[in-house]
Design a protein around this motif. Structure first.
Motif, PDB file in Angstrom:
ATOM      1  N   GLU A  82     -39.613   5.031 -38.109  1.00 27.59           N
ATOM      2  CA  GLU A  82     -40.429   6.082 -38.835  1.00 27.59           C
ATOM      3  C   GLU A  82     -41.582   6.429 -37.759  1.00 27.59           C
ATOM      4  O   GLU A  82     -41.814   7.757 -37.385  1.00 27.59           O
ATOM      5  N   TYR A 116     -37.577  13.700 -42.766  1.00 29.06           N
ATOM      6  CA  TYR A 116     -36.660  12.553 -43.198  1.00 29.06           C
ATOM      7  C   TYR A 116     -35.475  12.837 -42.351  1.00 29.06           C
ATOM      8  O   TYR A 116     -34.671  11.733 -42.301  1.00 29.06           O
ATOM      9  N   SER A 169     -37.016  -0.226 -39.653  1.00 33.97           N
ATOM     10  CA  SER A 169     -37.154   0.979 -40.163  1.00 33.97           C
ATOM     11  C   SER A 169     -38.394   1.716 -40.192  1.00 33.97           C
ATOM     12  O   SER A 169     -38.648   2.944 -39.706  1.00 33.97           O
ATOM     13  N   ASP A 170     -39.489   0.740 -40.284  1.00 39.02           N
ATOM     14  CA  ASP A 170     -40.932   1.384 -40.029  1.00 39.02           C
ATOM     15  C   ASP A 170     -41.125   1.849 -38.438  1.00 39.02           C
ATOM     16  O   ASP A 170     -41.934   2.890 -38.331  1.00 39.02           O
ATOM     17  N   CYS A 200     -42.324  10.168 -36.043  1.00 40.52           N
ATOM     18  CA  CYS A 200     -43.873  10.666 -36.115  1.00 40.52           C
ATOM     19  C   CYS A 200     -44.467  11.103 -34.742  1.00 40.52           C
ATOM     20  O   CYS A 200     -45.243  12.158 -34.427  1.00 40.52           O
ATOM     21  N   THR A 224     -46.990  11.835 -40.992  1.00 37.38           N
ATOM     22  CA  THR A 224     -45.831  11.374 -41.925  1.00 37.38           C
ATOM     23  C   THR A 224     -44.546  12.183 -41.801  1.00 37.38           C
ATOM     24  O   THR A 224     -44.616  13.312 -41.409  1.00 37.38           O
ATOM     25  N   LEU A 225     -43.475  11.916 -42.123  1.00 40.21           N
ATOM     26  CA  LEU A 225     -42.270  12.244 -41.983  1.00 40.21           C
ATOM     27  C   LEU A 225     -42.460  13.561 -43.014  1.00 40.21           C
ATOM     28  O   LEU A 225     -41.845  14.555 -42.643  1.00 40.21           O
ATOM     29  N   PHE A 271     -35.407  11.104 -38.977  1.00 42.23           N
ATOM     30  CA  PHE A 271     -35.433   9.682 -39.341  1.00 42.23           C
ATOM     31  C   PHE A 271     -33.968   9.168 -39.665  1.00 42.23           C
ATOM     32  O   PHE A 271     -33.646   8.182 -38.844  1.00 42.23           O
TER      33      PHE A 271
END
Length: 214
Positions: free
Chosen positions: A52, A73, A48-49, A56, A63-64, A76
């Motif tokens: 993300e 978001y 998941s990281d 980005c 950041t999202l 993502f």
């Protein structure tokens, strides 16, 4: 790396979302499908990281939350959801490994503050994975009277542990192991059959009749 101590493990290190997408394309090959039955993602939170970080980088943000109105978001969620769904449609068994974290909540009966164990996963990724899995199991380790460790699998939620299963007759707690889980699933499915459910040995795959107009 932990998997080096395990026998019969074929692992691929995933250092970026692009690497994961490359592996996903390889998993579609018939020769690969003939070699593997189960895909294990260790851990889903790290994947998941990476997703993300990919969003980005692609969108040129830090950041999202930098994209207004939740746009980051949403990007993502779309990328993560479509990719994991694509994996789920390839016919492999899938295991998502996730660490746990402890929080505090009110006991549903007494109202007292109690410690609660849950997956250490952000809510967006959890919502995606939750739709794909049949069992959310918590592996607990306890010690018997001789101070020997005993690992158990919790498959039903309690006031203290988050867990769940689509198999309503699956035992809520039993010794952890592949054979133990397979036996418990067999018994749960047999119980469904006694109530009229149709039990099959292979998935019922329906051919699509959809044709593109071009």
């Amino acid at each position: 790396v932990g998997y080096h101590a395990l026998p019969n493990i074929y692992a691929q290190d995933i250092d970026s979302w692009a690497t994961f997408k490359t592996v996903l394309r390889q998993l579609k090959d018939d020769q690969v499908k003939a070699q593997y039955d189960t895909i294990t993602i260790d851990t889903i939170s790290l994947l998941s990281d990476l997703c993300e970080k990919f969003i980005c980088s692609r969108e040129g943000i830090k950041t999202l939350g930098d994209i207004p109105y939740g746009g980051g978001y949403a990007l993502f969620t779309k990328e993560m959801n479509e990719t994991l769904r694509e994996l789920s449609l390839l016919g492999y068994g899938i295991v998502f490994i996730c660490h746990s974290e402890r929080g505090v909540k009110k006991h549903p009966v007494t109202g007292d503050d109690i410690e609660f164990v849950r997956p250490a996963l952000n809510k967006r990724t959890y919502a995606i994975v939750n739709r794909l899995v049949d069992i959310i199991g918590y592996i607990d380790v306890k010690f018997d009277g001789e101070d020997k460790s005993v690992r158990t699998l919790q498959t039903r939620e309690t006031p203290y542990v988050f867990a769940g299963s689509r198999f309503r007759f699956l035992a809520p707690n039993f010794p952890f192991g592949y054979k133990e889980l397979a036996n418990q699933l067999h018994d749960a499915i047999e119980s469904e059959g006694k109530l009229g459910a149709v039990i099959v040995d292979s998935p019922d795959v329906k051919e699509s009749t959809f044709e593109r107009p071009f």
